[in-house]
Design a protein around this motif. Structure first.
Motif, PDB file in Angstrom:
ATOM      1  N   UNK A 160      44.520  33.118  35.586  1.00 42.31           N
ATOM      2  CA  UNK A 160      43.471  33.921  36.217  1.00 42.31           C
ATOM      3  C   UNK A 160      44.021  34.667  37.428  1.00 42.31           C
ATOM      4  N   UNK A 161      44.816  33.979  38.232  1.00 36.50           N
ATOM      5  CA  UNK A 161      45.408  34.632  39.398  1.00 36.50           C
ATOM      6  C   UNK A 161      46.283  35.809  38.960  1.00 36.50           C
ATOM      7  N   UNK A 165      45.640  39.681  40.189  1.00 37.10           N
ATOM      8  CA  UNK A 165      46.564  40.477  40.990  1.00 37.10           C
ATOM      9  C   UNK A 165      47.024  41.731  40.239  1.00 37.10           C
ATOM     10  N   UNK A 166      47.139  41.642  38.912  1.00 42.54           N
ATOM     11  CA  UNK A 166      47.531  42.828  38.147  1.00 42.54           C
ATOM     12  C   UNK A 166      46.456  43.910  38.235  1.00 42.54           C
ATOM     13  N   UNK A 167      45.204  43.538  38.029  1.00 38.15           N
ATOM     14  CA  UNK A 167      44.118  44.516  38.089  1.00 38.15           C
ATOM     15  C   UNK A 167      43.978  45.077  39.500  1.00 38.15           C
ATOM     16  N   UNK A 168      44.115  44.212  40.508  1.00 39.72           N
ATOM     17  CA  UNK A 168      44.047  44.684  41.888  1.00 39.72           C
ATOM     18  C   UNK A 168      45.155  45.686  42.185  1.00 39.72           C
ATOM     19  N   UNK A 169      46.348  45.419  41.655  1.00 41.52           N
ATOM     20  CA  UNK A 169      47.473  46.338  41.850  1.00 41.52           C
ATOM     21  C   UNK A 169      47.189  47.687  41.201  1.00 41.52           C
ATOM     22  N   UNK A 178      42.453  40.045  48.227  1.00 39.91           N
ATOM     23  CA  UNK A 178      41.772  38.864  48.762  1.00 39.91           C
ATOM     24  C   UNK A 178      40.297  38.851  48.363  1.00 39.91           C
ATOM     25  N   UNK A 179      39.656  40.005  48.384  1.00 44.05           N
ATOM     26  CA  UNK A 179      38.258  40.062  47.936  1.00 44.05           C
ATOM     27  C   UNK A 179      38.141  39.610  46.486  1.00 44.05           C
ATOM     28  N   UNK A 180      39.068  40.087  45.658  1.00 43.83           N
ATOM     29  CA  UNK A 180      39.022  39.724  44.240  1.00 43.83           C
ATOM     30  C   UNK A 180      39.328  38.235  44.048  1.00 43.83           C
TER      31      UNK A 180
END
Length: 215
Positions: A160-161, A165-169, A178-180
């Motif tokens: 999940x992490x 982080x991939x989608x946030x990037x 951090x919000x995600x």
């Protein structure tokens, strides 16, 4: 000794330059000529330290993993409570991904390394093992439900992490990571925390984030 120090500095410069190039363009679109230019070294110096693009990519992954794994070792050595340790680990790794080019490039390369000749599953397996240890510690401390499948939950949290982080990037260059993560934990926490501890622990991810911001 001076020659050895220069060699160490050159190798570090190559890794920094390569990390910037790989992070910007990805593994497949980055040439060693671009790496040498980004690092400010000759191709000869680059090949002296790394005999292929894959060897250089593996070195970046290893440097990233060492920087990130240090978080986990510290949390274990300091006997941080298990649930708190998992949350701190995720937020600290998110900070590294956002601020440290080598960590960011190393994680990108790990994701892109399906066709490498050298296996790169180690970082994922190490993080899953660390997560499982924190989960077991949290169960013993009463903060995590004893009914959870530790192996399955450790695998899921790391997966999940990775997705978060991939989608946030892709969407924000990890500006919102951090919000995600707080959203991710809001979904996971009800599956982790025993009902009799819920009122006390439900806001723990947000509280830890605030503590870290104030430190």
């Amino acid at each position: 000794m001076a020659q050895q120090e220069r060699a160490i500095e050159t190798r570090a410069a190559i890794i920094r330059g390569a990390a910037a190039a790989f992070q910007e363009r990805g593994y497949g679109s980055t040439s060693l000529a671009q790496v040498s230019a980004a690092a400010g070294v000759t191709k000869g110096a680059l090949y002296f330290h790394f005999d292929s693009k894959e060897a250089l990519a593996i070195a970046i992954i290893e440097a990233q993993h060492e920087a990130s794994a240090a978080i986990g070792r510290t949390l274990l050595d300091e006997n941080v409570p298990g649930l708190r340790a998992i949350l701190i680990m995720s937020l600290e790794l998110a900070r590294q991904l956002h601020q440290d080019p080598i960590v960011s490039a190393g994680v990108r390369l790990t994701i892109e390394a399906a066709n490498f000749e050298t296996p790169v599953a180690g970082p994922y397996l190490d993080w899953m093992a660390a997560c499982e240890e924190y989960l077991r510690r949290g169960i013993a401390e009463g903060d995590i439900s004893p009914s959870i499948d530790v192996c399955a939950m450790g695998h899921f949290i790391i997966s999940a992490f990775t997705g978060v982080q991939v989608v946030s990037d892709v969407l924000t260059g990890r500006d919102d990571i951090e919000d995600r993560l707080i959203e991710m934990w809001a979904v996971i926490m009800p599956s982790l925390v025993p009902a009799d501890r819920w009122d006390e622990l439900k806001d723990l991810p947000t509280r830890i984030r605030q503590e870290r911001a104030a430190a």
